[in-house]
Design an enzyme around this catalytic site. Structure first.
Site, PDB file in Angstrom:
ATOM      1  CB  SER A 129     -16.966  -2.550  20.070  1.00 20.11           C
ATOM      2  OG  SER A 129     -17.159  -1.254  19.394  1.00 20.11           O
ATOM      3  CG  PHE A 152     -20.976   1.246  16.834  1.00 20.09           C
ATOM      4  CD1 PHE A 152     -21.762   0.077  16.873  1.00 20.09           C
ATOM      5  CD2 PHE A 152     -22.050   1.235  16.626  1.00 20.09           C
ATOM      6  CE1 PHE A 152     -21.852  -0.487  17.548  1.00 20.09           C
ATOM      7  CE2 PHE A 152     -23.034   1.638  16.394  1.00 20.09           C
ATOM      8  CZ  PHE A 152     -23.284  -0.003  16.816  1.00 20.09           C
ATOM      9  CG  ASP A 160     -17.111   9.382  22.428  1.00 20.56           C
ATOM     10  OD1 ASP A 160     -18.060   9.641  23.320  1.00 20.56           O
ATOM     11  OD2 ASP A 160     -16.023   8.394  22.541  1.00 20.56           O
TER      12      ASP A 160
HETATM   13  P1  13P Z   1     -16.336   0.705  21.716  1.00 21.15           P
HETATM   14  O1  13P Z   1     -14.909   1.006  21.677  1.00 21.15           O
HETATM   15  O2  13P Z   1     -16.647  -0.348  22.541  1.00 21.15           O
HETATM   16  O3  13P Z   1     -17.128   0.578  21.173  1.00 21.15           O
HETATM   17  O4  13P Z   1     -16.863   2.178  22.775  1.00 21.15           O
HETATM   18  C1  13P Z   1     -17.458   3.398  21.498  1.00 21.15           C
HETATM   19  C2  13P Z   1     -17.797   4.332  23.118  1.00 21.15           C
HETATM   20  O5  13P Z   1     -18.176   3.975  23.814  1.00 21.15           O
HETATM   21  C3  13P Z   1     -17.706   5.615  22.795  1.00 21.15           C
HETATM   22  O6  13P Z   1     -17.303   6.523  23.919  1.00 21.15           O
HETATM   23 ZN    ZN Z   2     -17.959   5.315  25.591  1.00 21.12          ZN
END
Ligand code: 13P
Ligand code: ZN
Length: 280
Positions: free
Chosen positions: A211, A231, A82
């Protein structure tokens, strides 16, 4: 099953207007909860980590945990990088065995972003690993990355079309009003913009910062190509809350096999709830 790539799961979700949940996998307890939640709902799932998470867990442990999870799980499991911040970080993950990667050059000038993403696509796709990339700026805080919500800007559909064509990515993360971390107020998602981006890119789209986004908004976005929903913050909040509550009631408990249990159980339910929200 071994770890799978996100290619098939995202294509199926995209073609059929539902989405795959991608959950921040911070440690063993969280990973087990994510897998248990996905198994209970009988759907594929994405474990995802930023570079700072695999540095914290240590890469060899990260891969071993994800592989063990995938081998035992009754559902397909992918391990996704990510917000990969550089070519080097992506290479490290590909070499280690990640089955999906995101390269995040969204802070770079447009042409530089394209060049970086192209280079990553060439390397990753050569070994059949799909690539996600972002254009525009998703606000909020994600690990060490902080973007003032005022400075976040939406994705321009014309640029998105060029970006997707020139880079050859497999999934696209647009900025259309979501933000990482906690929202100060209910976010106003730009659905018309999302619809236009979907029309011109014709690729599985990724919602970051899910989230705190209402169920109605998440569900609405599924009509406009959102096929992966990320999330993290809600999972972290719930896990921490559960631990705090446990220690308030049991200040002398010292056994991790006991104090992690309620947190894990609560997380399984949250993951299930999110997954249900993403179904057609
Ligand atoms: P949140 O922490 O706001 O759920 O976002 C998660 C996200 O986009 C990880 O790349
Ligand atoms: Zn993100």
């Amino acid at each position: 099953m071994t770890l799978v790539t996100t290619t098939e799961m995202l294509q199926d979700a995209y073609q059929n207007n539902y989405a795959i949940g991608a959950f921040g996998a911070h440690n063993l307890e969280v990973i087990k909860a994510i897998i248990a939640g996905a198994e209970k709902e009988g759907v594929p799932v994405i474990l995802q980590t930023t570079a700072s998470t695999y540095k914290y867990v240590e890469m060899s442990y990260m891969i071993a945990l994800a592989k063990a999870a995938a081998e035992q799980a009754k559902v397909p499991v992918a391990l996704h990088l990510d917000h990969g911040e550089s070519f080097k970080v992506v290479m490290e993950c590909l070499r280690a065995g990640y089955t999906s990667v995101m390269i995040d050059g969204s802070h770079l000038p447009f042409e530089e972003n394209i060049q970086l993403v192209k280079k990553v696509v060439e390397a990753a796709n050569a070994i059949n690993i799909p690539v996600e990339a972002e254009l525009g700026t998703i606000g909020g805080v994600e690990d060490d990355l902080q973007v003032d919500e005022q400075n976040a800007f939406f994705t321009d559909p014309e640029l998105a079309e060029r970006f997707v064509k020139e880079t050859g990515i497999q999934s696209f993360a647009p900025a259309f009003g979501t933000a990482h971390g906690k929202y100060k107020q209910e976010p106003k998602l730009q659905f018309e913009l999302l619809e236009e981006i979907h029309r011109v890119t014709n690729l599985p789209l990724v919602m970051h910062g899910a989230s705190g986004v209402s169920e109605a908004s998440v569900r609405k976005s599924l009509q406009y190509g959102i096929a992966k929903v990320n999330f993290s913050t809600e999972l972290k909040d719930l896990f921490a809350e559960q631990l705090r509550a446990f220690f308030l009631e049991n200040p002398n408990e010292n056994d991790p096999r006991k104090y992690f249990l309620p947190a894990r159980e609560a997380l399984i339910e949250l993951v299930q709830q999110k997954i249900v929200m993403l179904q057609k």
